[in-house]
Scaffold this motif. Structure first.
Motif, short mmCIF file in Angstrom:
data_model
loop_
_atom_site.label_atom_id
_atom_site.label_comp_id
_atom_site.label_asym_id
_atom_site.label_seq_id
_atom_site.Cartn_x
_atom_site.Cartn_y
_atom_site.Cartn_z
N VAL A 174 -4.34 -0.79 15.93
CA VAL A 174 -4.46 -1.95 15.04
C VAL A 174 -4.84 -1.45 13.65
CG1 VAL A 174 -5.77 -4.03 14.50
CG2 VAL A 174 -5.12 -3.55 16.87
N SER A 175 -3.98 -1.78 12.67
CA SER A 175 -4.29 -1.38 11.29
C SER A 175 -4.64 -2.62 10.49
CB SER A 175 -3.08 -0.72 10.63
OG SER A 175 -2.71 0.41 11.37
N ILE A 176 -5.78 -2.54 9.81
CA ILE A 176 -6.19 -3.64 8.94
C ILE A 176 -6.09 -3.11 7.53
CG2 ILE A 176 -8.08 -5.21 8.39
CD1 ILE A 176 -9.11 -3.98 11.33
N LEU A 177 -5.20 -3.66 6.75
CA LEU A 177 -4.99 -3.14 5.40
C LEU A 177 -5.55 -4.14 4.40
CD1 LEU A 177 -1.36 -1.78 5.94
CD2 LEU A 177 -3.55 -0.58 6.20
N ASP A 178 -6.69 -3.74 3.81
CA ASP A 178 -7.41 -4.65 2.92
C ASP A 178 -6.89 -4.53 1.50
OD1 ASP A 178 -9.21 -6.36 1.79
OD2 ASP A 178 -10.97 -5.10 2.10
N GLU A 179 -6.17 -5.54 1.06
CA GLU A 179 -5.64 -5.58 -0.32
C GLU A 179 -4.96 -4.27 -0.71
OE1 GLU A 179 -6.49 -8.20 -2.76
OE2 GLU A 179 -7.89 -9.38 -1.56
N THR A 180 -4.14 -3.79 0.18
CA THR A 180 -3.44 -2.54 -0.08
C THR A 180 -2.53 -2.65 -1.30
OG1 THR A 180 -3.57 -1.79 2.18
CG2 THR A 180 -1.68 -1.04 0.95
N ASP A 181 -2.16 -3.89 -1.65
CA ASP A 181 -1.26 -4.08 -2.78
C ASP A 181 -1.99 -4.16 -4.12
OD1 ASP A 181 -2.41 -6.34 -1.68
OD2 ASP A 181 -0.83 -7.69 -2.37
N SER A 182 -3.33 -4.30 -4.11
CA SER A 182 -4.00 -4.53 -5.39
C SER A 182 -3.92 -3.28 -6.25
CB SER A 182 -5.45 -4.94 -5.17
OG SER A 182 -6.19 -3.86 -4.66
N GLY A 183 -3.67 -3.51 -7.53
CA GLY A 183 -3.63 -2.41 -8.48
C GLY A 183 -2.38 -1.54 -8.41
N LEU A 184 -1.35 -1.99 -7.69
CA LEU A 184 -0.13 -1.18 -7.60
C LEU A 184 0.98 -1.79 -8.45
CD1 LEU A 184 0.17 -0.36 -3.79
CD2 LEU A 184 -0.97 0.91 -5.61
N ASP A 185 1.73 -0.92 -9.13
CA ASP A 185 2.92 -1.44 -9.80
C ASP A 185 4.01 -1.58 -8.74
OD1 ASP A 185 4.27 1.00 -9.39
OD2 ASP A 185 3.43 1.82 -11.25
N ILE A 186 5.15 -2.15 -9.13
CA ILE A 186 6.13 -2.53 -8.13
C ILE A 186 6.70 -1.31 -7.39
CG2 ILE A 186 8.06 -2.70 -9.76
CD1 ILE A 186 7.40 -5.04 -6.76
N ASP A 187 6.84 -0.19 -8.09
CA ASP A 187 7.39 1.01 -7.43
C ASP A 187 6.42 1.54 -6.37
OD1 ASP A 187 9.69 0.91 -8.90
OD2 ASP A 187 8.87 2.17 -10.51
N ALA A 188 5.14 1.62 -6.78
CA ALA A 188 4.12 2.11 -5.84
C ALA A 188 3.99 1.15 -4.67
CB ALA A 188 2.79 2.27 -6.56
N LEU A 189 4.08 -0.14 -4.95
CA LEU A 189 3.98 -1.14 -3.89
C LEU A 189 5.09 -0.93 -2.87
CD1 LEU A 189 2.62 -3.88 -2.94
CD2 LEU A 189 4.52 -4.99 -4.09
N ARG A 190 6.29 -0.67 -3.36
CA ARG A 190 7.43 -0.46 -2.44
C ARG A 190 7.23 0.77 -1.58
NH1 ARG A 190 11.80 -2.64 -6.44
NH2 ARG A 190 11.66 -4.82 -5.75
N ILE A 191 6.70 1.83 -2.18
CA ILE A 191 6.48 3.07 -1.42
C ILE A 191 5.44 2.84 -0.33
CG2 ILE A 191 5.55 5.41 -1.57
CD1 ILE A 191 6.87 5.50 -4.41
N VAL A 192 4.33 2.20 -0.73
CA VAL A 192 3.25 1.96 0.22
C VAL A 192 3.73 1.02 1.34
CG1 VAL A 192 1.01 0.80 0.46
CG2 VAL A 192 1.35 2.50 -1.34
N ALA A 193 4.43 -0.06 0.94
CA ALA A 193 4.94 -1.01 1.93
C ALA A 193 5.95 -0.33 2.85
CB ALA A 193 5.56 -2.20 1.23
#
Lengths: 264, 413
Positions: A174-193
Motif C-alpha cells: 500500500v502506497s500513500i502518496l501525500d501531495e506528491t504533485d505539489s511544487g511540480l511543474d507539468i513535466d516533472a508531474l508527468r514523470i512522477v505520475a
C-alpha cells in the motif's frame, strides 16, 4: 482496477486522531482493496495529510479511537519501521533533507530492511548499485543524485522523484502518496505520475492524497474521496474530482456547516 | 591530591635540557598564577578536581616502552607519501628521522629568537595551559618549512598514568605549503600537555588536522598558537573524543589582514567526560577572512564547552568572518555550554555568528523509520552524518586512520 473479490489491504474504521490534544481526524472510514487507486481530496486542514501520517505511524499523532487493519492485522500497534517492512509506504509531501547521510547508503539500508522481511537476500554494495541504477529509469533520475546526501540541495521535483525511486525499491503493498504533485511543474508531474503508474499492479494499491485534480489527469483513480473536518464527506468515481475542479470546495464547506460537523 | 601550584612545583624534577631557562620561567609564573579557579571566566565551567588530578601524574619517564604502549592502539604504518615524527614527551623526536627536502631543524640562536614569538603575538604567552607546558617541556620539535614538502604526521602518545609534555614550533616560510596531521593517543590515566606555535609567512598555505583520541581516564590540554602573514591560508580541523578532561585552545592571529582562516572542530563527549574548546581569532589588519564551524555531540552525563572569541579591532576593516556553533545532545543528562564572543570595533565588516543546541530531529528520525530503518540504526546514521561534515574536512593523511569509526564507537547502538 476494481475487483470486489480482491484482497482487502487496508480497512480503516471510525479513525480518530489528534495532534497536541487537537482532534484532527473525526471518524474516517475507508477500505482499500488490491489493485485499486484511491484519491483523497480536500482543502488544507481537512485532515488528509494527518491521515497519511497516522497510517505511517508518525509519533506526533495520537490515535484516540477507531481501528486500522492492514491485511487483517492491527496496523496501529506497529512501529513505523515495521509498517514499512510489511509494505506500507508513505511518500512525503516534504521529503526530509539529511546532511552527511549518502542517498545510496540510505536506499540500500532501507531496501534491505524490506527485503529481509520478505525473505529475500540482502544486497551488498555492489549488487545494490546495479539494482538501484536499473530502477532509476522508473523516474528518469540522474545517477548523480545517488552520490549526494539524502535530499540535500535537491529541487522540489528531484525530491519527489527520489520518493518514487524509494517506492520502486521497496516494492510496497500500500502506497500513500501525500501531495506528491505539489511544487511540480507539468513535466516533472508527468514523470512522477508515470513512475506511479508503472508501479501499480493488481496486487498492490495506491492512496493519492492531493489538493488538485491535475494529478488525476495523469493517474486515473478508481475512487475519489472528499475529506472535510477530519472525515470522508463523499465518495465517488473519477467524475467527483472533475466536479470539484468545476465547483471548487465551497459546497463542501456548506455541507460541513449545515450538518454542524466542524470538529465533532 | 595536589591542592596548590607550589605543592606541585616542588615535586617536579629540576629544570634541565635545552629548554631549561623556559622551564624555570614557567615554574616561576605558575607559582605566581597558582591553580586556576572557577572565579576566572575561562575556567568557570571546568572540573578543577580533574585538573588537580592531572597534576598528581608523574612525568613521562625515560622508558622506551611507554611510547610503544600508547601507540599500541591500532596505529597504521607511517604514511607512504609522507613522513612521521613521534613525540613522547622525553626522547629526541628527530632521532632516526631523515628530514625531507625543504625541511630543516631550527637550533641555537634561531630557535631562541623564534620560540615564544607567536605566543606573544597571540597574547597567550602567560595563559595557564601555556605556562604549564613551559614548566614541563624539555624538548621541542622545531622545524622550518620551505617550498612544498611531503605531508607530515606527528604521533603524540602518552603512556598509562603519566603526563607527557610536548612542544612544537613550525616556521612555514613565504609561499611554502604544508599538510600536517597531529594524532594524540592516550592510554587510560595518561595526560598530554601540548603546545604548538606556527608562523605562516606571506602566501604560505597550511592544512592542519588534529585527531585526539583519548581513552578511559585520560586528559588533554593543548594550546595551538598560529600567526598568519598576509595572503596566507590556514585551515585547522580538529576532532576529539574520549577525554575525561580535555581542553583545546586554538589561538589564531592575522597580523596584517588579507589572510584566510578556516576552523572546523568536532568534539564528542560521553559518560562523565568534560571537554572545552576555547578558540580565539584575532584580525589585526584589513580584509581578513574566517570560516568557523564548531560541532559538539554530548552523550551520557558529559559536558561540552565552547568559547569562540573573534576580535575585530578598528584596523581590521572589511573583515569577513562567520562562526557557527552546532551542538547535539544525545542524552537529557548531558550538558552543553556554547558562547560566541565577538568584539567588533571596526565598522565596515561582516561578522555572522550563530549557535544551536538540538536533539536528533524527530522529522529526520521519522523519515528514516518510515523506510524500515530501526530507530537505533536511524539514530546512528544521523549521528554519523552529523560528524562526517567535519571528519571529511581533515587533511588526506587522516584517511589512513579509522577516525569516524573510533569516534562513534559505543555511541551507535
Amino acid at each position: 482496477m476494481i475487483r470486489p473479490d480482491a484482497e482487502l489491504l487496508l480497512d480503516i474504521n471510525d479513525l480518530h486522531a489528534s495532534v497536541e490534544a487537537q482532534p484532527i481526524l473525526n471518524g474516517v472510514n475507508l477500505q482499500v482493496r488490491a489493485g485499486e487507486i484511491h484519491a483523497v481530496m480536500g482543502r488544507n486542514g481537512s485532515g488528509k495529510s494527518t491521515l497519511s501520517k497516522v497510517l505511517a505511524g508518525h509519533p506526533a499523532y495520537r490515535v484516540t479511537g477507531g481501528s486500522v487493519r492492514y491485511r487483517g492485522s492491527d496496523l496501529l500497534e506497529l512501529e513505523p519501521e515495521e509498517r514499512s517492512r510489511l509494505g506500507v509506504f508513505l511518500g512525503f509531501q516534504y521529503p526530509v533533507e539529511i546532511p552527511g547521510v549518502s542517498n545510496l547508503e540510505f536506499l540500500r539500508v532501507s531496501s534491505n530492511a524490506r527485503r529481509q522481511q520478505q525473505g529475500l537476500e540482502e544486497l551488498d554494495t555492489f549488487d545494490f548499485d546495479d539494482h538501484v541504477r536499473e530502477r532509476l529509469s522508473v523516474v528518469q533520475m540522474d545517477p548523480a543524485f545517488l552520490e549526494r546526501s539524502v535530499n540535500e540541495g535537491f529541487s522540489g521535483g528531484e525530491k519527489k522523484r527520489n520518493e518514487i525511486l524509494q517506492m520502486a525499491l521497496l516494492n510496497p503493498v500500500v502506497s500513500i502518496l501525500d501531495e506528491t504533485d505539489s511544487g511540480l511543474d507539468i513535466d516533472a508531474l508527468r514523470i512522477v505520475a508515470g513512475g506511479v503508474n508503472q508501479l501499480a499492479t493488481p496486487e498492490n494499491a495506491t492512496l493519492l492524497i492531493t489538493h488538485y485534480q491535475r494529478l488525476l489527469d495523469e493517474i486515473t483513480p478508481d475512487y475519489v474521496h472528499v475529506m472535510a473536518a477530519g472525515r470522508i464527506l463523499r465518495t465517488g468515481g473519477r467524475e467527483l474530482a472533475l466536479e470539484l475542479e468545476k465547483t471548487g470546495y465551497d459546497w463542501v464547506d456548506e455541507e460541513v456547516a449545515s450538518t454542524g460537523q466542524g470538529v465533532a | 591530591m595536589v591542592s596548590t601550584a607550589t605543592d606541585w612545583l616542588t615535586r617536579l624534577p629540576a629544570p634541565a635540557g635545552a629548554l631549561e631557562p623556559i622551564q624555570r620561567r614557567g615554574r616561576e609564573a605558575l607559582a605566581q598564577l597558582g591553580l586556576p579557579t572557577r572565579r576566572q571566566e575561562d575556567w568557570r565551567l571546568t572540573d578543577l578536581t580533574r585538573l588537580q588530578g592531572l597534576l598528581t601524574l608523574p612525568l613521562a619517564a625515560l622508558d622506551p616502552a611507554s611510547a610503544e604502549a600508547a601507540s599500541a592502539q591500532n596505529v597504521p604504518g607511517p604514511p607512504e607519501n609522507g613522513w612521521r615524527v613521534v613525540l613522547d614527551g622525553h626522547s629526541d623526536p628527530l632521532a632516526g628521522v631523515t628530514l625531507p627536502e625543504g625541511v630543516s631543524e631550527l637550533s641555537g640562536s634561531e630557535l631562541e629568537q623564534a620560540l615564544g614569538h607567536t605566543l606573544a603575538r597571540c597574547g597567550s604567552a602567560h595563559h595557564w595551559p601555556v605556562e604549564f607546558n613551559h614548566s614541563l617541556a624539555s624538548q621541542v620539535l622545531a622545524l622550518r618549512i620551505r617550498g612544498s614538502v611531503p605531508p607530515l604526521e606527528v604521533l603524540v602518545g602518552a603512556a598509562e598514568a603519566s603526563l607527557s609534555p610536548t612542544r612544537i614550533l613550525l616556521v612555514v616560510e613565504e609561499k611554502a605549503e604544508l599538510e600536517i596531521l597531529e594524532v594524540f593517543l592516550a592510554d587510560s590515566g595518561a595526560a598530554h600537555s601540548h603546545l604548538l606555535e606556527m608562523h605562516l609567512g606571506q602566501e604560505a598555505r597550511v592544512r592542519h588536522g588534529v585527531v585526539a583520541q583519548g581513552s578511559g581516564d585520560s586528559g588533554l590540554m593543548a594550546h595551538l598558537a598560529v600567526e598568519q602573514e598576509p595572503r596566507s591560508s590556514y585551515e585547522l580541523i580538529t576532532v576529539s573524543r574520549g577525554w575525561a578532561l580535555g581542553r583545546l585552545e586554538p589561538q589564531i592571529v592575522q597580523v596584517d589582514g588579507q589572510a584566510s582562516t578556516v576552523l572546523k572542530g568536532l568534539v564528542l563527549t560521553a559518560d562523565e567526560q568534560q571537554f572545552a574548546t576555547h578558540t580565539t581569532m584575532r584580525f589585526e589588519g584589513e580584509e581578513g577572512e574566517l570560516d568557523q564551524l564548531q560541532k559538539a555531540v554530548a552523550a551520557g552525563r558529559s559536558h561540552s564547552i565552547f568559547n569562540g572569541a573573534v576580535n575585530v579591532p578598528r584596523a581590521a576593516q572589511r573583515t569577513n568572518a562567520a562562526q557557527l556553533s552546532r551542538n547535539l545532545l544525545l542524552s537529557d543528562r548531558a550538558r552543553i555550554d556554547t558562547k560566541p564572543e565577538l568584539e567588533i570595533v571596526a565598522d565596515d565588516v561582516r561578522c555572522a555568528h550563530g549557535a544551536t543546541v538540538t536533539q536528533l530531529q524527530e522529522e529526520e528520525m521519522f523519515y528514516l523509520r518510515s523506510r524500515g530503518i530501526s530507530s537505533a540504526r536511524a539514530a546512528a546514521l544521523l549521528l554519523r552524518g552529523y560528524c562526517q561534515e567535519v571528519v571529511d574536512a581533515l587533511p588526506p593523511l587522516a584517511q589512513r586512520w579509522p577516525v569516524i569509526d573510533h569516534l562513534l564507537e559505543g555511541l551507535e547502538q
